[in-house]
Design a protein around this motif. Structure first.
Motif, PDB file in Angstrom:
ATOM      1  N   ARG A 143       7.981   2.225   3.802  1.00  0.00           N
ATOM      2  CA  ARG A 143       6.713   1.860   4.417  1.00  0.00           C
ATOM      3  C   ARG A 143       5.668   1.581   3.347  1.00  0.00           C
ATOM      4  O   ARG A 143       5.551   2.338   2.371  1.00  0.00           O
ATOM      5  CB  ARG A 143       6.200   2.973   5.334  1.00  0.00           C
ATOM      6  N   THR A 144       4.905   0.512   3.521  1.00  0.00           N
ATOM      7  CA  THR A 144       3.835   0.197   2.581  1.00  0.00           C
ATOM      8  C   THR A 144       2.584   0.958   2.972  1.00  0.00           C
ATOM      9  O   THR A 144       2.041   0.784   4.068  1.00  0.00           O
ATOM     10  CB  THR A 144       3.531  -1.310   2.576  1.00  0.00           C
ATOM     11  N   MET A 145       2.138   1.832   2.068  1.00  0.00           N
ATOM     12  CA  MET A 145       0.941   2.644   2.303  1.00  0.00           C
ATOM     13  C   MET A 145      -0.211   2.040   1.494  1.00  0.00           C
ATOM     14  O   MET A 145      -0.058   1.740   0.306  1.00  0.00           O
ATOM     15  CB  MET A 145       1.184   4.087   1.879  1.00  0.00           C
ATOM     16  N   VAL A 146      -1.365   1.882   2.149  1.00  0.00           N
ATOM     17  CA  VAL A 146      -2.495   1.246   1.482  1.00  0.00           C
ATOM     18  C   VAL A 146      -3.760   2.081   1.664  1.00  0.00           C
ATOM     19  O   VAL A 146      -3.909   2.806   2.656  1.00  0.00           O
ATOM     20  CB  VAL A 146      -2.756  -0.170   2.047  1.00  0.00           C
ATOM     21  N   PRO A 147      -4.702   1.985   0.703  1.00  0.00           N
ATOM     22  CA  PRO A 147      -6.008   2.621   0.898  1.00  0.00           C
ATOM     23  C   PRO A 147      -6.721   1.953   2.069  1.00  0.00           C
ATOM     24  O   PRO A 147      -6.941   0.741   2.063  1.00  0.00           O
ATOM     25  CB  PRO A 147      -6.731   2.352  -0.425  1.00  0.00           C
ATOM     26  N   LEU A 148      -7.077   2.732   3.049  1.00  0.00           N
ATOM     27  CA  LEU A 148      -7.573   2.178   4.304  1.00  0.00           C
ATOM     28  C   LEU A 148      -8.842   1.352   4.117  1.00  0.00           C
ATOM     29  O   LEU A 148      -8.940   0.232   4.618  1.00  0.00           O
ATOM     30  CB  LEU A 148      -7.808   3.311   5.300  1.00  0.00           C
ATOM     31  N   ARG A 149      -9.824   1.891   3.416  1.00  0.00           N
ATOM     32  CA  ARG A 149     -11.129   1.230   3.365  1.00  0.00           C
ATOM     33  C   ARG A 149     -11.053  -0.167   2.757  1.00  0.00           C
ATOM     34  O   ARG A 149     -11.592  -1.132   3.321  1.00  0.00           O
ATOM     35  CB  ARG A 149     -12.124   2.079   2.573  1.00  0.00           C
ATOM     36  N   ALA A 150     -10.410  -0.305   1.606  1.00  0.00           N
ATOM     37  CA  ALA A 150     -10.392  -1.592   0.915  1.00  0.00           C
ATOM     38  C   ALA A 150      -9.783  -2.684   1.774  1.00  0.00           C
ATOM     39  O   ALA A 150     -10.357  -3.769   1.931  1.00  0.00           O
ATOM     40  CB  ALA A 150      -9.628  -1.463  -0.406  1.00  0.00           C
ATOM     41  N   VAL A 151      -8.619  -2.406   2.356  1.00  0.00           N
ATOM     42  CA  VAL A 151      -7.932  -3.437   3.138  1.00  0.00           C
ATOM     43  C   VAL A 151      -8.720  -3.799   4.383  1.00  0.00           C
ATOM     44  O   VAL A 151      -8.947  -4.979   4.692  1.00  0.00           O
ATOM     45  CB  VAL A 151      -6.513  -2.980   3.527  1.00  0.00           C
ATOM     46  N   PHE A 152      -9.198  -2.803   5.093  1.00  0.00           N
ATOM     47  CA  PHE A 152      -9.768  -3.097   6.395  1.00  0.00           C
ATOM     48  C   PHE A 152     -11.234  -3.512   6.359  1.00  0.00           C
ATOM     49  O   PHE A 152     -11.716  -4.145   7.296  1.00  0.00           O
ATOM     50  CB  PHE A 152      -9.484  -1.935   7.343  1.00  0.00           C
ATOM     51  N   GLU A 153     -11.920  -3.228   5.263  1.00  0.00           N
ATOM     52  CA  GLU A 153     -13.243  -3.838   5.118  1.00  0.00           C
ATOM     53  C   GLU A 153     -13.107  -5.323   4.803  1.00  0.00           C
ATOM     54  O   GLU A 153     -13.918  -6.129   5.248  1.00  0.00           O
ATOM     55  CB  GLU A 153     -14.063  -3.120   4.044  1.00  0.00           C
ATOM     56  N   ALA A 168      -9.961   9.283   9.755  1.00  0.00           N
ATOM     57  CA  ALA A 168     -10.551   7.973   9.489  1.00  0.00           C
ATOM     58  C   ALA A 168     -10.770   7.268  10.818  1.00  0.00           C
ATOM     59  O   ALA A 168      -9.965   7.390  11.746  1.00  0.00           O
ATOM     60  CB  ALA A 168      -9.632   7.146   8.602  1.00  0.00           C
ATOM     61  N   VAL A 169     -11.874   6.526  10.891  1.00  0.00           N
ATOM     62  CA  VAL A 169     -12.193   5.790  12.110  1.00  0.00           C
ATOM     63  C   VAL A 169     -12.371   4.316  11.745  1.00  0.00           C
ATOM     64  O   VAL A 169     -13.209   3.968  10.904  1.00  0.00           O
ATOM     65  CB  VAL A 169     -13.469   6.328  12.777  1.00  0.00           C
ATOM     66  N   VAL A 170     -11.567   3.457  12.372  1.00  0.00           N
ATOM     67  CA  VAL A 170     -11.630   2.014  12.134  1.00  0.00           C
ATOM     68  C   VAL A 170     -12.105   1.343  13.417  1.00  0.00           C
ATOM     69  O   VAL A 170     -11.543   1.575  14.488  1.00  0.00           O
ATOM     70  CB  VAL A 170     -10.246   1.454  11.739  1.00  0.00           C
ATOM     71  N   GLU A 171     -13.132   0.505  13.300  1.00  0.00           N
ATOM     72  CA  GLU A 171     -13.644  -0.220  14.467  1.00  0.00           C
ATOM     73  C   GLU A 171     -13.613  -1.715  14.185  1.00  0.00           C
ATOM     74  O   GLU A 171     -14.050  -2.171  13.131  1.00  0.00           O
ATOM     75  CB  GLU A 171     -15.057   0.239  14.794  1.00  0.00           C
ATOM     76  N   TYR A 172     -13.083  -2.452  15.173  1.00  0.00           N
ATOM     77  CA  TYR A 172     -12.934  -3.897  14.988  1.00  0.00           C
ATOM     78  C   TYR A 172     -12.982  -4.600  16.346  1.00  0.00           C
ATOM     79  O   TYR A 172     -12.086  -4.457  17.172  1.00  0.00           O
ATOM     80  CB  TYR A 172     -11.595  -4.208  14.300  1.00  0.00           C
ATOM     81  N   LEU A 201      -3.812  11.878   2.514  1.00  0.00           N
ATOM     82  CA  LEU A 201      -4.851  11.800   1.506  1.00  0.00           C
ATOM     83  C   LEU A 201      -4.216  11.797   0.121  1.00  0.00           C
ATOM     84  O   LEU A 201      -3.427  12.683  -0.218  1.00  0.00           O
ATOM     85  CB  LEU A 201      -5.818  12.971   1.630  1.00  0.00           C
ATOM     86  N   VAL A 202      -4.550  10.793  -0.685  1.00  0.00           N
ATOM     87  CA  VAL A 202      -4.083  10.686  -2.068  1.00  0.00           C
ATOM     88  C   VAL A 202      -5.294  10.358  -2.927  1.00  0.00           C
ATOM     89  O   VAL A 202      -5.977   9.354  -2.699  1.00  0.00           O
ATOM     90  CB  VAL A 202      -3.013   9.586  -2.223  1.00  0.00           C
ATOM     91  N   ASN A 203      -5.579  11.215  -3.909  1.00  0.00           N
ATOM     92  CA  ASN A 203      -6.749  11.009  -4.774  1.00  0.00           C
ATOM     93  C   ASN A 203      -8.021  10.814  -3.947  1.00  0.00           C
ATOM     94  O   ASN A 203      -8.851   9.943  -4.248  1.00  0.00           O
ATOM     95  CB  ASN A 203      -6.531   9.815  -5.707  1.00  0.00           C
ATOM     96  N   ASN A 204      -8.156  11.604  -2.900  1.00  0.00           N
ATOM     97  CA  ASN A 204      -9.316  11.552  -2.005  1.00  0.00           C
ATOM     98  C   ASN A 204      -9.462  10.225  -1.272  1.00  0.00           C
ATOM     99  O   ASN A 204     -10.543   9.883  -0.772  1.00  0.00           O
ATOM    100  CB  ASN A 204     -10.616  11.852  -2.774  1.00  0.00           C
ATOM    101  N   ARG A 205      -8.369   9.463  -1.213  1.00  0.00           N
ATOM    102  CA  ARG A 205      -8.347   8.222  -0.445  1.00  0.00           C
ATOM    103  C   ARG A 205      -7.323   8.367   0.665  1.00  0.00           C
ATOM    104  O   ARG A 205      -6.196   8.819   0.408  1.00  0.00           O
ATOM    105  CB  ARG A 205      -7.967   7.028  -1.326  1.00  0.00           C
ATOM    106  N   ILE A 206      -7.696   7.987   1.873  1.00  0.00           N
ATOM    107  CA  ILE A 206      -6.709   8.082   2.935  1.00  0.00           C
ATOM    108  C   ILE A 206      -5.811   6.851   2.886  1.00  0.00           C
ATOM    109  O   ILE A 206      -6.267   5.719   2.869  1.00  0.00           O
ATOM    110  CB  ILE A 206      -7.360   8.238   4.335  1.00  0.00           C
ATOM    111  N   MET A 207      -4.518   7.113   2.804  1.00  0.00           N
ATOM    112  CA  MET A 207      -3.497   6.074   2.747  1.00  0.00           C
ATOM    113  C   MET A 207      -2.851   5.961   4.128  1.00  0.00           C
ATOM    114  O   MET A 207      -2.464   6.972   4.725  1.00  0.00           O
ATOM    115  CB  MET A 207      -2.452   6.415   1.691  1.00  0.00           C
ATOM    116  N   VAL A 208      -2.742   4.738   4.610  1.00  0.00           N
ATOM    117  CA  VAL A 208      -2.207   4.525   5.951  1.00  0.00           C
ATOM    118  C   VAL A 208      -1.091   3.490   5.904  1.00  0.00           C
ATOM    119  O   VAL A 208      -1.058   2.638   5.015  1.00  0.00           O
ATOM    120  CB  VAL A 208      -3.313   4.049   6.916  1.00  0.00           C
TER     121      VAL A 208
END
Length: 233
Positions: A143-153, A168-172, A201-208
């Motif tokens: 599975r490809t895990m990514v930092p949530l904020r960077a990708v989804f912003e 984490a809360v994502v709104e779109y 959580l990895v390095n204080n970044r949520i990975m999804v």
């Protein structure tokens, strides 16, 4: 031609058409990627040998995504981020142009150059540079895990961290996704859904897991195995 009383002929009008059909047409603009917060000016030219004629107001524009972009007399205004295909036509000649527009927050992360990372992500044909948050995507158990904020912003989502529920809360566009840390359960508009890999959580970044979130907001996700890059459209 017309004759007068003397019998001489005079030229009344002389029309010269210089290559009615140009050799080519060219689209010109200052940017390749546009900010949705600004208006973008462009020009279209007809090329006749060494001669260049501005035909912006005369060129035909074939159908495009009206809900995301508005074009009027050489100015583009973007209503939402995305990739747009435009076709300009003049005197039977066509030029196809691909336009990318992103929100202002996205410019913190995007780059046209492929980063030197084992796993990369492209959104609307632009690479995401995760160096600003010092956490890169990785593959875990397929599975490809990514930092949530960077990708989804970059995907024009609003991303926040709710400390009270440790999620984490994502709104779109009317969709709200709640992703608790260290859980394989997420909630889409209040309905429970199972993640194909737990958020962590990895390095204080949520990975999804990338595919789940992208598909939850109706984006197409592809894997380019040759370049080891996830493509999102």
């Amino acid at each position: 031609l017309k004759t007068d009383a003397s019998g001489e002929y005079k030229i009344l009008n002389l029309y010269i058409n210089y290559k009615e059909t140009p050799d080519s047409i060219e689209f010109e603009s200052s940017n390749k990627v546009y900010n949705t917060a600004t208006k973008a000016d462009f020009n279209v030219y007809a090329i006749y040998g060494n001669k260049k004629v501005n035909i912006t107001k005369d060129v035909l524009l074939y159908p495009y995504k009206h809900e995301g972009i508005s074009i009027y007399e050489g100015t583009m205004t973007f209503k939402k981020p995305g990739s747009y295909s435009l076709t300009f036509e003049f005197q039977g000649l066509q030029q196809k142009v691909s336009i990318t527009a992103l929100n202002s927050n996205a410019f913190e992360f995007i780059t046209s150059k492929k980063p030197d990372n084992p796993v990369n992500v492209k959104v609307y044909d632009q690479y995401i540079n995760f160096s600003s948050i010092n956490q890169w995507p990785f593959i875990e158990n397929g599975r490809t895990m990514v930092p949530l904020r960077a990708v989804f912003e970059v995907l024009n989502c609003n991303v926040n961290w709710d400390t009270e529920i440790n999620s984490a809360v994502v709104e779109y566009e009317g969709t709200k996704i709640v992703i608790p840390a260290d859980s394989n359960i997420a909630y889409i508009n209040g309905e429970e859904s199972t993640l194909d890999a737990p958020a962590k959580l990895v390095n204080n970044r949520i990975m999804v897991p990338l595919r789940f979130i992208s598909e939850a907001i109706d984006k197409t996700v592809l894997w380019d195995d040759k370049d080891k890059t996830v493509l999102i459209y």
